[in-house]
Scaffold this motif. Structure first.
Motif, PDB file in Angstrom:
ATOM      1  N   SER A  84     -55.182  12.877  16.404  1.00 18.05           N
ATOM      2  CA  SER A  84     -55.172  14.713  15.208  1.00 18.05           C
ATOM      3  C   SER A  84     -54.986  13.955  13.933  1.00 18.05           C
ATOM      4  CB  SER A  84     -53.962  15.251  16.282  1.00 18.05           C
ATOM      5  OG  SER A  84     -54.101  14.894  17.571  1.00 18.05           O
ATOM      6  N   ASP A  85     -55.280  15.371  13.312  1.00 19.48           N
ATOM      7  CA  ASP A  85     -55.563  15.329  11.937  1.00 19.48           C
ATOM      8  C   ASP A  85     -55.849  13.963  11.199  1.00 19.48           C
ATOM      9  OD1 ASP A  85     -52.361  15.329   9.466  1.00 19.48           O
ATOM     10  OD2 ASP A  85     -54.666  16.200   9.141  1.00 19.48           O
ATOM     11  N   LEU A  86     -57.038  13.784  11.456  1.00 15.97           N
ATOM     12  CA  LEU A  86     -58.139  12.622  11.239  1.00 15.97           C
ATOM     13  C   LEU A  86     -58.157  12.535   9.933  1.00 15.97           C
ATOM     14  CD1 LEU A  86     -60.281  12.254  14.347  1.00 15.97           C
ATOM     15  CD2 LEU A  86     -58.431  10.194  13.874  1.00 15.97           C
ATOM     16  N   LYS A  87     -58.341  11.802   9.234  1.00 11.79           N
ATOM     17  CA  LYS A  87     -58.271  11.298   8.077  1.00 11.79           C
ATOM     18  C   LYS A  87     -59.355  10.737   7.290  1.00 11.79           C
ATOM     19  CE  LYS A  87     -53.525  11.887   6.441  1.00 11.79           C
ATOM     20  NZ  LYS A  87     -51.849  11.023   6.576  1.00 11.79           N
ATOM     21  N   PRO A  88     -60.501  10.998   6.529  1.00 15.49           N
ATOM     22  CA  PRO A  88     -61.252   9.861   6.254  1.00 15.49           C
ATOM     23  C   PRO A  88     -61.349   8.532   6.774  1.00 15.49           C
ATOM     24  CG  PRO A  88     -61.542  11.620   4.557  1.00 15.49           C
ATOM     25  CD  PRO A  88     -60.256  12.633   5.674  1.00 15.49           C
ATOM     26  N   GLU A  89     -59.792   8.070   5.823  1.00 13.19           N
ATOM     27  CA  GLU A  89     -59.707   6.835   6.243  1.00 13.19           C
ATOM     28  C   GLU A  89     -59.430   6.249   7.668  1.00 13.19           C
ATOM     29  OE1 GLU A  89     -58.417   8.860   4.100  1.00 13.19           O
ATOM     30  OE2 GLU A  89     -55.938   9.010   4.382  1.00 13.19           O
ATOM     31  N   ASP A  90     -59.497   6.587   8.199  1.00 15.59           N
ATOM     32  CA  ASP A  90     -59.787   6.752  10.112  1.00 15.59           C
ATOM     33  C   ASP A  90     -60.880   5.984  10.362  1.00 15.59           C
ATOM     34  OD1 ASP A  90     -57.350   9.903  10.366  1.00 15.59           O
ATOM     35  OD2 ASP A  90     -56.866   7.093  10.522  1.00 15.59           O
ATOM     36  N   THR A  91     -61.953   6.193   9.576  1.00  9.97           N
ATOM     37  CA  THR A  91     -62.955   5.832  10.090  1.00  9.97           C
ATOM     38  C   THR A  91     -63.068   4.391   9.515  1.00  9.97           C
ATOM     39  OG1 THR A  91     -64.493   7.586   9.053  1.00  9.97           O
ATOM     40  CG2 THR A  91     -65.483   5.516   9.228  1.00  9.97           C
ATOM     41  N   ALA A  92     -63.346   3.932  12.002  1.00 13.67           N
ATOM     42  CA  ALA A  92     -63.909   2.813  11.693  1.00 13.67           C
ATOM     43  C   ALA A  92     -64.112   2.289  13.064  1.00 13.67           C
ATOM     44  CB  ALA A  92     -62.130   2.588  12.036  1.00 13.67           C
ATOM     45  N   VAL A  93     -64.535   0.883  13.467  1.00 11.63           N
ATOM     46  CA  VAL A  93     -64.643   0.793  14.843  1.00 11.63           C
ATOM     47  C   VAL A  93     -63.447   0.464  15.955  1.00 11.63           C
ATOM     48  CG1 VAL A  93     -66.179  -0.584  16.468  1.00 11.63           C
ATOM     49  CG2 VAL A  93     -67.445  -0.096  14.202  1.00 11.63           C
ATOM     50  N   TYR A  94     -63.175   1.212  16.652  1.00 16.88           N
ATOM     51  CA  TYR A  94     -62.606   0.955  17.804  1.00 16.88           C
ATOM     52  C   TYR A  94     -62.355   0.465  18.413  1.00 16.88           C
ATOM     53  CZ  TYR A  94     -60.105   4.773  14.688  1.00 16.88           C
ATOM     54  OH  TYR A  94     -59.405   5.454  13.677  1.00 16.88           O
ATOM     55  N   TYR A  95     -61.105  -0.450  18.837  1.00 18.40           N
ATOM     56  CA  TYR A  95     -61.264  -1.701  19.802  1.00 18.40           C
ATOM     57  C   TYR A  95     -60.648  -1.689  20.931  1.00 18.40           C
ATOM     58  CZ  TYR A  95     -65.331  -3.335  17.414  1.00 18.40           C
ATOM     59  OH  TYR A  95     -66.002  -4.076  16.370  1.00 18.40           O
ATOM     60  N   CYS A  96     -59.913  -1.299  21.940  1.00 20.51           N
ATOM     61  CA  CYS A  96     -59.275  -1.764  22.730  1.00 20.51           C
ATOM     62  C   CYS A  96     -59.231  -2.952  23.617  1.00 20.51           C
ATOM     63  CB  CYS A  96     -59.980  -0.993  24.419  1.00 20.51           C
ATOM     64  SG  CYS A  96     -58.783  -0.601  26.147  1.00 20.51           S
ATOM     65  N   ALA A  97     -57.814  -2.979  23.706  1.00 20.30           N
ATOM     66  CA  ALA A  97     -57.792  -5.219  23.922  1.00 20.30           C
ATOM     67  C   ALA A  97     -56.376  -4.590  25.231  1.00 20.30           C
ATOM     68  CB  ALA A  97     -57.672  -5.260  22.537  1.00 20.30           C
ATOM     69  N   ALA A  98     -56.535  -5.721  25.902  1.00 22.79           N
ATOM     70  CA  ALA A  98     -55.589  -5.855  27.152  1.00 22.79           C
ATOM     71  C   ALA A  98     -55.346  -7.512  26.945  1.00 22.79           C
ATOM     72  CB  ALA A  98     -56.446  -5.793  28.306  1.00 22.79           C
ATOM     73  N   ARG A  99     -53.820  -7.480  27.385  1.00 27.88           N
ATOM     74  CA  ARG A  99     -53.153  -9.113  27.132  1.00 27.88           C
ATOM     75  C   ARG A  99     -52.280  -8.745  28.367  1.00 27.88           C
ATOM     76  NH1 ARG A  99     -51.702 -12.949  24.066  1.00 27.88           N
ATOM     77  NH2 ARG A  99     -49.650 -13.944  24.304  1.00 27.88           N
ATOM     78  N   ARG A 100     -51.969 -10.069  29.715  1.00 27.67           N
ATOM     79  CA  ARG A 100     -51.524 -10.181  30.704  1.00 27.67           C
ATOM     80  C   ARG A 100     -49.982 -10.937  29.564  1.00 27.67           C
ATOM     81  NH1 ARG A 100     -52.919 -12.185  36.008  1.00 27.67           N
ATOM     82  NH2 ARG A 100     -50.926 -11.981  37.552  1.00 27.67           N
ATOM     83  N   LEU A 101     -49.469  -9.338  30.001  1.00 30.61           N
ATOM     84  CA  LEU A 101     -47.579  -9.399  29.946  1.00 30.61           C
ATOM     85  C   LEU A 101     -46.551  -9.760  31.300  1.00 30.61           C
ATOM     86  CD1 LEU A 101     -47.654  -6.662  27.758  1.00 30.61           C
ATOM     87  CD2 LEU A 101     -48.055  -9.720  26.887  1.00 30.61           C
ATOM     88  N   LEU A 102     -45.980 -10.428  30.856  1.00 26.92           N
ATOM     89  CA  LEU A 102     -44.786 -10.608  32.429  1.00 26.92           C
ATOM     90  C   LEU A 102     -43.646  -9.674  32.130  1.00 26.92           C
ATOM     91  CD1 LEU A 102     -43.930 -14.300  32.420  1.00 26.92           C
ATOM     92  CD2 LEU A 102     -45.012 -13.035  33.467  1.00 26.92           C
ATOM     93  N   ASN A 103     -43.538  -8.565  31.472  1.00 28.55           N
ATOM     94  CA  ASN A 103     -42.760  -8.495  30.952  1.00 28.55           C
ATOM     95  C   ASN A 103     -42.672  -6.585  30.728  1.00 28.55           C
ATOM     96  OD1 ASN A 103     -40.696  -6.045  29.688  1.00 28.55           O
ATOM     97  ND2 ASN A 103     -39.228  -7.222  28.847  1.00 28.55           N
ATOM     98  N   ILE A 104     -42.855  -5.673  31.505  1.00 30.17           N
ATOM     99  CA  ILE A 104     -43.768  -4.538  32.400  1.00 30.17           C
ATOM    100  C   ILE A 104     -42.932  -3.794  30.933  1.00 30.17           C
ATOM    101  CG2 ILE A 104     -43.229  -4.336  34.732  1.00 30.17           C
ATOM    102  CD1 ILE A 104     -41.273  -2.223  34.837  1.00 30.17           C
ATOM    103  N   ASP A 105     -41.733  -3.748  29.982  1.00 28.87           N
ATOM    104  CA  ASP A 105     -42.108  -2.468  29.160  1.00 28.87           C
ATOM    105  C   ASP A 105     -41.788  -3.389  27.862  1.00 28.87           C
ATOM    106  OD1 ASP A 105     -38.785  -1.521  30.851  1.00 28.87           O
ATOM    107  OD2 ASP A 105     -40.922  -0.828  30.344  1.00 28.87           O
ATOM    108  N   TYR A 106     -42.118  -4.745  27.435  1.00 32.01           N
ATOM    109  CA  TYR A 106     -43.173  -5.408  26.246  1.00 32.01           C
ATOM    110  C   TYR A 106     -44.310  -4.268  25.422  1.00 32.01           C
ATOM    111  CZ  TYR A 106     -44.416  -8.805  22.911  1.00 32.01           C
ATOM    112  OH  TYR A 106     -44.666  -9.684  21.833  1.00 32.01           O
ATOM    113  N   VAL A 107     -44.377  -4.298  24.677  1.00 26.15           N
ATOM    114  CA  VAL A 107     -46.017  -3.684  23.383  1.00 26.15           C
ATOM    115  C   VAL A 107     -46.058  -5.035  22.566  1.00 26.15           C
ATOM    116  CG1 VAL A 107     -46.605  -2.367  22.383  1.00 26.15           C
ATOM    117  CG2 VAL A 107     -45.425  -1.547  23.542  1.00 26.15           C
ATOM    118  N   HIS A 108     -47.195  -4.912  22.942  1.00 26.49           N
ATOM    119  CA  HIS A 108     -47.667  -6.568  21.996  1.00 26.49           C
ATOM    120  C   HIS A 108     -48.401  -6.254  21.086  1.00 26.49           C
ATOM    121  CE1 HIS A 108     -48.758 -10.762  21.533  1.00 26.49           C
ATOM    122  NE2 HIS A 108     -49.684 -10.810  21.274  1.00 26.49           N
TER     123      HIS A 108
END
Length: 126
Positions: A84-108
């Protein structure tokens, strides 16, 4: 092996909103922490936001705090990025990524995710 497919990018005016989706293949989606990254022309890929396996923890880059929201639906193998409230500097290619993690509450929040989508273009006009 996890395959990721992003969708929802496009052209929007400054101040507008977009929602990106990332659909993942496989039956083990809940074992993966998920992240969104972006890369603007001439710049390095940067971390935007990550979400834990459980969805209970999130970590946002300062540049998008208060404007972007990440969520996931483990039953649908999908992660979302509401922008929301997007700005010109948000212009980019956006990539989704996945990483297998042991801890269910950890953010990589580093760049060394295991699997990447092909990217979706977001363009914000002024």
């Amino acid at each position: 092996q996890v395959q990721l497919v992003e969708s929802g990018g496009g052209l929007v005016q400054a101040g507008g909103s977009l929602r990106l989706s990332c659909a993942a293949s496989g039956r083990t989606f809940s074992l993966y922490g998920m992240g969104w990254f972006r890369q603007a022309p001439g710049k390095e890929r940067e971390f935007v936001v990550g979400i834990s396996r459980s969805g209970s923890s999130r970590n946002y880059a300062d540049s998008v705090k208060g404007r972007f929201t990440i969520s996931r639906d483990n039953a649908k193998n999908t992660v979302y990025l509401q922008m929301s409230d997007l700005k010109p500097e948000d212009t980019a290619v956006y990539y989704c990524a996945a990483r297998r993690l042991l801890n269910i509450d950890y953010v990589h929040d580093r760049n060394d995710y295991e699997y990447w989508g092909q990217g979706t273009q977001v363009t914000v006009s002024s």
